[in-house]
Design a protein around this motif. Structure first.
Motif, PDB file in Angstrom:
ATOM      1  N   LEU A   9      73.394  95.353  15.225  1.00 17.51           N
ATOM      2  CA  LEU A   9      73.516  95.553  16.670  1.00 17.51           C
ATOM      3  C   LEU A   9      74.518  96.652  16.997  1.00 17.51           C
ATOM      4  N   HIS A  33      66.327  97.372  25.087  1.00 15.10           N
ATOM      5  CA  HIS A  33      65.214  96.426  25.056  1.00 15.10           C
ATOM      6  C   HIS A  33      64.503  96.455  23.700  1.00 15.10           C
ATOM      7  N   THR A  75      65.865  96.620  20.807  1.00 10.68           N
ATOM      8  CA  THR A  75      66.570  95.776  19.840  1.00 10.68           C
ATOM      9  C   THR A  75      66.011  94.354  19.830  1.00 10.68           C
ATOM     10  N   LYS A  76      65.468  93.915  20.956  1.00 14.44           N
ATOM     11  CA  LYS A  76      64.884  92.569  21.012  1.00 14.44           C
ATOM     12  C   LYS A  76      63.682  92.460  20.085  1.00 14.44           C
ATOM     13  N   LEU A 135      66.946  91.294  17.187  1.00 19.11           N
ATOM     14  CA  LEU A 135      68.357  91.267  17.582  1.00 19.11           C
ATOM     15  C   LEU A 135      68.458  90.905  19.057  1.00 19.11           C
ATOM     16  N   THR A 136      69.565  90.320  19.424  1.00 14.33           N
ATOM     17  CA  THR A 136      69.774  89.935  20.827  1.00 14.33           C
ATOM     18  C   THR A 136      70.870  90.805  21.427  1.00 14.33           C
ATOM     19  N   ASN A 195      73.879  91.899  23.316  1.00 18.55           N
ATOM     20  CA  ASN A 195      74.987  91.074  23.802  1.00 18.55           C
ATOM     21  C   ASN A 195      75.800  91.842  24.836  1.00 18.55           C
ATOM     22  N   GLU A 251      70.008  89.028  33.228  1.00 21.50           N
ATOM     23  CA  GLU A 251      69.651  88.633  31.860  1.00 21.50           C
ATOM     24  C   GLU A 251      70.481  87.441  31.386  1.00 21.50           C
ATOM     25  N   VAL A 272      73.745  87.483  30.748  1.00 18.43           N
ATOM     26  CA  VAL A 272      74.829  87.892  29.846  1.00 18.43           C
ATOM     27  C   VAL A 272      76.130  87.917  30.637  1.00 18.43           C
TER      28      VAL A 272
END
Length: 913
Positions: free
Chosen positions: A471, A495, A497-498, A502-503, A505, A535, A537
């Motif tokens: 990430l 987006h 990375t999803k 991966l999430t 952060n 989202e 976060v």
């Protein structure tokens, strides 16, 4: 069990896998009998070992069994017969837990595989050899080391059958086995199945949980152990205290401190040192110091723990005071002490002081190590001292520190931040042990420079070498795209990375927000923050800081207040970086009173906090207040840096404090060893020029050791316009046209000056030059925020929808102002037309329109805040003073240079602008 294994059980020797030859014994003669040294007992080959082994079996009374078995093991290992060595250990050696550890280490150092130890165990067990609990413990520990999960399970079953499962040492071995091979839950289950567990098991369970980062569970087990009236080992207490420090569990740590007192362990240095560290990590330096002062016997680690705590939390004067006390004691500072000071000064922004400490440290005879070099390289990186960075790189190479992955990564980071990507790439290519941090640093470097093709090439190379981008890698790409104004691409990467599993952060979103703000897209920063909240976060202190900076750039006071509330709700208000950003936001949003309140509430002020407050007073033209803050900063022992003097000289410049300005400018070198930079000379030229001392400003430009840049000549040209000095102005303008050929502001200033002297031909000539060079007039605008909506007034765009109402109100306002003595300054119109037309043009100045609209739409008595992108003209400045008097309203106007606070017919700048 006490007899040596019969010879026919021994297998042929296994060869050393490294040499494929039998390993020779370390000595030319080896005596197996501890009572004899005649040549008949000398071991010279594997055959002679076996012969001697046979003699020992036939005549056991002649040999000391313990010494003979140990020597047999060493001999078999020496000749590479690992199987026979393991056989002797299992069958011929009286075992205990200490001998198990020494056997394993000797076995491994002889290049033996621990799998052989297990194979021998299985063979003997299969032939019916009866083992005691110690052997089962050996086998379990070996299973744990080699991760043989199924054999470990079989051994557990065997233990239950034989009734050994209640043996405390075996239980410990079982807990370790399950903890590593099957997970912590299984290990805890083994512990809880033991009725009335002894202290050894409690200690093992606590440490296992803490090692697995189950800190809360580990502390809870420790508390239950206390209720069982069992005594914890010192190592366990140390680990629990460390866990409390990580969790911020101050109350639990205080209880453990009481436990230490009750058992009389408060004189144990190995416990006092982690107590100091624990209190420090919880921000309780007073309690940490009490522990330190109460220690009868301190070691160097005790001193270092306390000095490190002071340095890490920014109490640098206290750290130095303790350092000097250490120097005068029986013990002396070591390299760790110096490294604590280096890292502490870097962490709190004293980057130049890091270099001074390094020099002093070397003068004291200490050779910097890799940890020292990491702090030094980070400081050089932030200071932008590329040449010094190259010298440090040479030192790193000469001393072999380039093998240290942290030093290598710091070198890459230093070159990246100093815009030397070729050198960064060279360091990267020469690194033997490249970790993910090194890759990420270089990927970020290319991304931050806008070299996205090179960054993507590195990403492909990472994957080819089997290193999966994490990430942090993608966050570097997100930040780079955002910094270069590619907000859509940055959001797309986020987006993306999803889809890679991966999430994104809070760091990912902060990279997007911060990068957009750095690119000047502050409104995008606020939009991205809204998406981040959608989202789900939660923001952290870094994202809050970035948002406050965006609000400061836009002077969005109401939005800044909302983020201030958000920081309070989320507990970020104690964060010194958030507090400093709040000072900056309030100062640049014309709420200096709130900025000062925030400043006063900061307990551990950093240098950046002091600098920010001084600059806040400076942009409002409150020079004396800025100097007062500077004097207070000196009293508490915080040393200034180059930024401090930029703020201080700006305060003197904006207030016309010539004597004070010269005083602080001279003191930079004489008192603080800070070499003035261009920005400091610019402040002095501006200060002298605006005060009318144009000759002195001219002399300073020609005697300064640095080549004057556009800011220097711009400051002189601005002063020449005020004092109508064409001679110096023309020279300054010629230099500016060369340095900034596309900056229309320089042409406009010169044309304004020509118009004052009615030199219309010179004005037309400048217009022709602008046209030939393709230079366009800068768009002039002002805006005001009313009820969460921003209203922009621009000379180049279509009129505001309420333009009719605004002009009607403005005409009436001017009529009232004239009754009080207001006279329009038509000299601010630099066009060849009659006076009536000039007065009409003055009415269309954007700041007048914004202020008038605020009077129409805002509640009575509510302060009016207007932002303008260029310097306010003298007529608008005079009009604003009269408006504040006629309407009894406070007006805050931020122009392209500073703030003006109008109240009761006066301005905070005292007309020195």
């Amino acid at each position: 069990m006490e007899k040596l294994v019969p010879l026919h059980h021994l297998h042929p020797p296994l060869q050393n896998p490294l040499t494929h030859k039998p390993i020779k014994t370390p000595t030319s003669k080896l005596y197996l009998d501890s009572h004899s040294s005649d040549d008949s007992n000398v071991i010279t080959s594997l055959t002679s070992v076996k012969m001697m082994h046979a003699q020992m079996i036939k005549l056991p009374q002649k040999w000391n069994p313990d010494a003979a078995a140990k020597n047999l093991i060493s001999s078999y290992l020496g000749f590479g017969d690992f199987w026979s060595a393991a056989m002797v250990f299992y069958v011929g050696l009286p075992r205990n837990y200490l001998k198990w550890n020494s056997f394993v280490e000797e076995f491994k150092s002889s290049a033996g595989s621990l799998h052989i130890v297990l194979e021998v165990f299985k063979e003997l067990h299969g032939k019916g050899v009866v083992f005691d609990s110690e052997v089962y413990s050996v086998a379990l520990k070996t299973c744990t080391r080699v991760m043989d999960i199924w054999l470990g399970m079989e051994i557990h079953g065997c233990l239950i059958k034989r009734g050994f499962d209640l043996d405390v040492y075996l239980r410990c071995a079982l807990m370790n086995f399950y903890g590593r091979c099957w997970g912590l839950e299984k290990a805890n289950q083994v512990f809880h199945e033991m009725p009335n567990p002894e202290a050894l098991l409690w200690n093992e369970a606590i440490i296992l949980n803490l090692q697995s980062e189950k800190l809360q569970k580990g502390v809870e087990l420790f508390r239950k152990m206390q209720f069982s009236f069992l005594k914890a080992e010192t190592a366990t207490i140390v680990r629990v205290l460390q866990a409390c420090g990580k969790m911020g569990a101050l109350n639990a740590a205080k209880q453990i401190h009481g436990y230490v007192f009750r058992f009389g362990l408060d004189s144990d240095v190995s416990l006092c040192n982690p107590l100091i560290s624990m209190y420090s990590k919880n921000g309780k330096l007073e309690l940490a110091r009490r522990v330190f002062d109460s220690m009868e016997n301190r070691n160097t680690s005790s001193w270092n723990s306390m000095i490190s705590s002071y340095a890490a939390l920014g109490f640098l004067n206290d750290a130095w005071s303790l350092f000097y006390e250490l120097e005068s004691s029986d013990m002396k500072p070591d390299i760790v002490t110096w490294n604590c000071l280096l890292s502490g000064h870097f962490l709190h922004g004293y980057k130049e002081e890091v270099l001074n400490i390094l020099q002093r440290m070397q003068g004291e005879g200490f050779k910097p190590n890799s940890s020292s070099m990491t702090s030094v390289l980070q400081a050089i990186s932030e200071l932008g001292f590329l040449n010094m960075g190259k010298e440090t790189h040479g030192y790193v190479l000469r001393n072999g520190f380039d093998c240290d992955v942290y030093v290598g990564t710091s070198l890459i980071d230093m070159y990246v931040k100093n815009h030397s990507l070729t050198s960064a790439q060279a360091v990267f290519d020469n690194m033997k042990n490249r970790n993910i941090f090194a890759w990420n640093s270089l990927v970020s470097g290319y991304s931050f420079k806008g070299m996205f093709e090179d960054a993507l090439r590195l990403l492909n190379q990472m994957e080819k070498e089997g290193i999966k981008p994490d990430l942090v890698t993608w966050n570097g790409m997100i930040s780079g795209y955002a910094m270069w104004g590619c907000g859509k691409e940055a959001l797309a990467v986020l987006h993306q990375t999803k889809s890679l599993g991966l999430t994104p952060n809070v760091v990912s979103w902060t990279a997007l927000i911060s990068g957009s703000s750095q690119a000047g897209n502050n409104r995008d920063s606020l939009k991205f923050f809204a998406q981040m909240q959608q989202e789900g976060v939660m923001p952290n202190s870094a994202s809050i800081t970035c948002l406050l900076r965006a609000c400061a750039s836009l002077s969005l006071l109401q939005k800044g207040k909302e983020i201030h509330c958000l920081s309070i709700r989320n507990g970020f208000i104690e964060d010194v970086f958030v507090a400093t950003a709040l000072i900056d936001m309030y100062s640049k949003s014309s709420s200096l009173k709130n900025a000062h309140k925030v400043f006063r509430r900061i307990q551990n002020k950093t240098l950046a906090s002091w600098n920010c407050m001084i600059m806040g007073f400076a942009i409002f033209g409150l020079g004396k207040e800025a100097i007062s803050v500077f004097n207070e900063m000196q009293k508490v022992g915080v040393g200034p840096d180059a930024i401090t003097f930029t703020a201080l000289l700006s305060a003197c410049k904006n207030s016309g404090l010539i004597g004070e300005g010269w005083k602080y400018f001279d003191s930079m070198i004489t008192d603080y060893r800070i070499v003035p930079r261009l920005e400091h000379y610019c402040c002095m030229v501006d200060l002298l020029g605006r005060a009318g001392y144009l000759d002195e400003a001219w002399d300073l430009i020609h005697t300064m050791p640095l080549k004057p840049d556009a800011t220097i000549w711009g400051a002189l040209l601005g002063s020449c316009r005020i004092h109508k000095n064409l001679k110096f102005a023309e020279t300054a303008a010629k230099n500016l046209f060369k340095l900034e050929p596309n900056n229309s502001a320089n042409y406009i200033l010169m044309m304004n000056l020509y118009s004052i002297f009615n030199r219309w031909e010179d004005m037309d000539h400048l217009r022709e030059l602008m046209g030939a060079a393709g230079v366009r007039n800068r768009q002039v605008w002002s805006w005001i925020q009313i009820n969460q909506r921003v209203h922009v007034f621009s000379s180049d765009e279509k009129p505001h929808p309420d333009a009719g109402k605004i002009y009607f109100e403005l005409y009436q306002l001017v009529s009232e102002m004239k009754k009080l003595g207001y006279v329009p300054d038509v000299n601010c119109v630099y066009q060849n037309m009659d006076e009536v037309e000039k007065q009409k043009i003055l009415l269309s100045h954007t700041e007048k329109l914004a202020i008038t609209y605020g009077l129409i739409k805002m509640k009575a008595g509510e302060p009016i805040r207007v932002i303008k992108n260029t310097r306010i003209c003298s007529d608008c400045h005079s009009a604003a003073k009269y408006i504040s008097l006629v309407k009894a309203r406070e007006l805050f106007l931020r122009d392209g240079v500073r703030f003006h606070h109008f109240r009761e017919g006066k301005c905070s700048c005292n007309d020195f602008w």
